[in-house]
Design an enzyme around this catalytic site. Structure first.
Site, PDB file in Angstrom:
ATOM      1  N   LYS A 481      16.811   0.915 -17.137  1.00 14.65           N
ATOM      2  CA  LYS A 481      16.249   2.156 -17.683  1.00 14.65           C
ATOM      3  C   LYS A 481      16.543   3.339 -16.767  1.00 14.65           C
ATOM      4  O   LYS A 481      16.773   3.198 -15.556  1.00 14.65           O
ATOM      5  CB  LYS A 481      14.739   2.009 -17.882  1.00 14.65           C
ATOM      6  CG  LYS A 481      14.335   0.997 -18.967  1.00 14.65           C
ATOM      7  CD  LYS A 481      14.497   1.564 -20.358  1.00 14.65           C
ATOM      8  CE  LYS A 481      14.214   0.526 -21.456  1.00 14.65           C
ATOM      9  NZ  LYS A 481      12.813   0.145 -21.545  1.00 14.65           N
ATOM     10  N   ARG A 516      12.417  -8.726 -20.482  1.00 11.91           N
ATOM     11  CA  ARG A 516      13.555  -8.432 -21.356  1.00 11.91           C
ATOM     12  C   ARG A 516      14.643  -7.758 -20.518  1.00 11.91           C
ATOM     13  O   ARG A 516      14.422  -6.671 -19.966  1.00 11.91           O
ATOM     14  CB  ARG A 516      13.094  -7.520 -22.502  1.00 11.91           C
ATOM     15  CG  ARG A 516      14.146  -7.188 -23.534  1.00 11.91           C
ATOM     16  CD  ARG A 516      13.527  -6.335 -24.654  1.00 11.91           C
ATOM     17  NE  ARG A 516      14.501  -6.019 -25.689  1.00 11.91           N
ATOM     18  CZ  ARG A 516      15.312  -4.966 -25.678  1.00 11.91           C
ATOM     19  NH1 ARG A 516      15.271  -4.109 -24.647  1.00 11.91           N
ATOM     20  NH2 ARG A 516      16.162  -4.754 -26.664  1.00 11.91           N
TER      21      ARG A 516
END
Length: 545
Positions: A481, A516
């Site tokens: 991210k 994840r």
């Protein structure tokens, strides 16, 4: 359970009612419950209003008595058990029949697989409980539950023996009920961990009304049901002593507490922030899945719509055209045996089609906010549902308004619980819900850091309203991210794997159950190390007890 009574379901029930006011001593005991629950002083003071000493009553009932029962809704607790046939399906059918019988379920406990009690030479049970509201009187309620048991194939047999369904009334409003065929609460529930565990799940740490206060008082412990649960062994029992907290998935029961699960990401989009356009063909997608499985992935999460900030939304039809050919090819892979397939979508039509083609769970970044039909569809699909926190949608989630938090963990908990509560009221039981605090979605870099280390605070905040939801598996997805790039000065997403490993490590040590990730191999190693550390820590704590 007691034998079926002959009350007419359609006729109002008549009760002989004996009201017993509590003495000052008993009222003081009620306040003791609040204090022993560990509530702050101001919450104890606020809760005093619920301990009206004249509001706890005993009902000595008889079917031919002369006092007409009132028809107001009563809050009831019903325990469920099954050890014959498709146990989870038996629960589902029982809940559907309850609704048709005028019993509206409002909360679900977690699901437990338990060793049989009393008669041990029989299959393991699954156990849970629900809270519901009903206008039925206690004997009418008993009769309705007995009919459901009969309709699901239960016959008179050995007491405590095998049964397709067992439905017991644990609590009925604020009342104790005593009759020839019905005792509420049953005298033996206090000695049964497989009953008390789901019962506690239905509560929150905050006592929010006088009915819940009365349930605590029935336990005869100064600390209420929570003290009783601790004296039975509490959370230390879970995973031991023949009781495991489980989730139904892929025709089996999964205990998420045994180890952290790794979810490998497969993006079929041309514009995802990290790997968009990397898998343009079915063959390349299948090859990537094969690699992730060989590296240790437990779950493959397939997404056909980009969720990156400012991403344009595609139609259901376009998403399905990308998804279905790959899903069918992946589903047929022999390497998938024992693995799970997740589909990342916020469209209910995509979710329905994906499950019909073999997907085992649905991962919804919007927690039902972007499709009003999602909850209803998921309730009928009977698959685990990941509800993620996000404000707005991918186009608006990083707006200045959506990035405002005073206390990010507290506000994420409140907003996420609100969505999960709606899911539960729509028919998705707590035992099928996974929660995701939404790292990178409507969060500033510092918010993401607070969440990674604040998972226990998120659980504790949700526990004020529902222990069941607070005990749901937590999924985190910090992989590659942007906030990792901002902190580590790595503008390219593919350069953020070391930072991803660090963030995954922090999350797992804080209590995440599912991670994840894009880079499965290295994160699997990190997860294994974290699990070993946590196991060592638990062993040390148990040895000191």
């Amino acid at each position: 359970m007691p034998p079926s009574c002959s009350n007419s379901f359609n006729k109002p029930e008549r009760w002989h009612i004996s009201l017993k006011s509590f003495s000052k001593t008993e009222a003081s005991a009620q306040m003791g419950i609040l204090k022993c629950l560990g509530l702050p002083r101001h919450q104890v003071f606020t809760a005093k209003k619920y301990l009206n000493v004249s509001s706890f009553s005993c009902l000595h009932t008889a079917q031919n008595s002369s006092v007409e029962a009132h028809s107001q809704d009563e809050d009831v607790v019903i325990a469920l058990g099954s050890n014959v046939g498709n146990r989870v399906h038996n629960f589902k059918e029982a809940l559907k029949m309850m609704k048709k019988s005028g019993i509206q379920v409002t909360r679900h406990a977690c699901l437990y697989e338990t060793a049989p009690a009393y008669i041990t030479d029989q299959p393991c049970f699954i156990n849970s409980a629900v809270r519901a509201v009903t206008k039925l009187g206690p004997h009418e309620l008993l009769a309705a539950l007995k009919r459901i048991e009969k309709n699901l194939g239960r016959t008179d047999g050995i007491r405590y023996g095998p049964r397709p369904i067992d439905l017991d009334i644990l609590f009925y409003g604020k009342y104790k009920v005593r009759s020839d065929i019905l005792n509420i609460p049953h005298e033996r529930i206090w000695e049964r961990p497989f009953v008390i565990a789901p019962l506690v799940d239905l509560l929150g740490s905050a006592i929010d009304n006088d009915t819940v206060a009365s349930w605590h008082s029935f336990s005869s412990h100064s600390g209420g049901l929570f003290e009783l649960w601790e004296k039975l062994g509490g959370e230390s029992l879970i995973g031991q002593e023949g009781i495991c907290r489980v989730m139904p998935v892929a025709n089996g029961l999964l205990d998420w507490s045994l180890r952290t699960s790794v979810m490998g990401i497969l993006n079929l989009t041309p514009d995802s922030f990290s790997d968009g356009g990397n898998f343009p063909s079915v063959e390349s997608a299948v090859s990537q899945v094969r690699l992730m499985i060989s590296e240790g992935a437990d779950i493959i999460d397939i997404g056909a719509q980009s969720m990156r900030p400012k991403a344009s939304r595609i139609s259901v039809e376009e998403e399905l055209s990308r998804l279905i050919p790959v899903l069918e090819a992946v589903k047929s892979m022999p390497e998938l045996e024992g693995k799970l397939i997740s589909v990342d979508t916020f469209y209910s039509d995509v979710a329905s089609e994906a499950v019909s083609r073999g997907a085992h769970l649905i991962n919804d970044v919007s927690a039902g906010q972007l499709d009003p039909n999602m909850f209803k569809v998921i309730a009928d699909l009977d698959v685990p549902y990941v509800a993620m926190h996000m404000r707005g949608d991918p186009c608006t989630m990083q707006s200045s308004e959506n990035l405002k938090y005073d206390d990010v963990c507290k506000e994420v908990s409140s907003e996420l619980y609100s969505r999960v509560r709606q899911a539960e009221l729509s028919g998705i039981p707590a035992w099928r819900i996974i929660i995701d605090p939404g790292i990178g979605f409507s969060k500033k870099p510092e918010d993401n850091l607070d969440i990674l280390t604040g998972l226990p605070a998120i659980r504790a905040e949700i526990a004020k309203s529902s222990f069941a939801i607070s005990r749901a598996p937590i999924l985190i997805g910090p992989s590659r991210k942007r906030f990792l790039g901002d902190i580590c000065s790595r503008p390219s997403a593919v350069e953020r794997d070391p930072a991803t490993i660090a963030s995954i490590t922090a999350g797992v040590l804080a209590g995440a159950n599912i991670v994840r990730v894009h880079n499965v191999k290295d994160n699997c190693d990190a997860v294994k190390l974290c699990d070993a550390i946590l196991k060592r820590k638990r062993s040390a704590m148990e040895s000191r007890q």
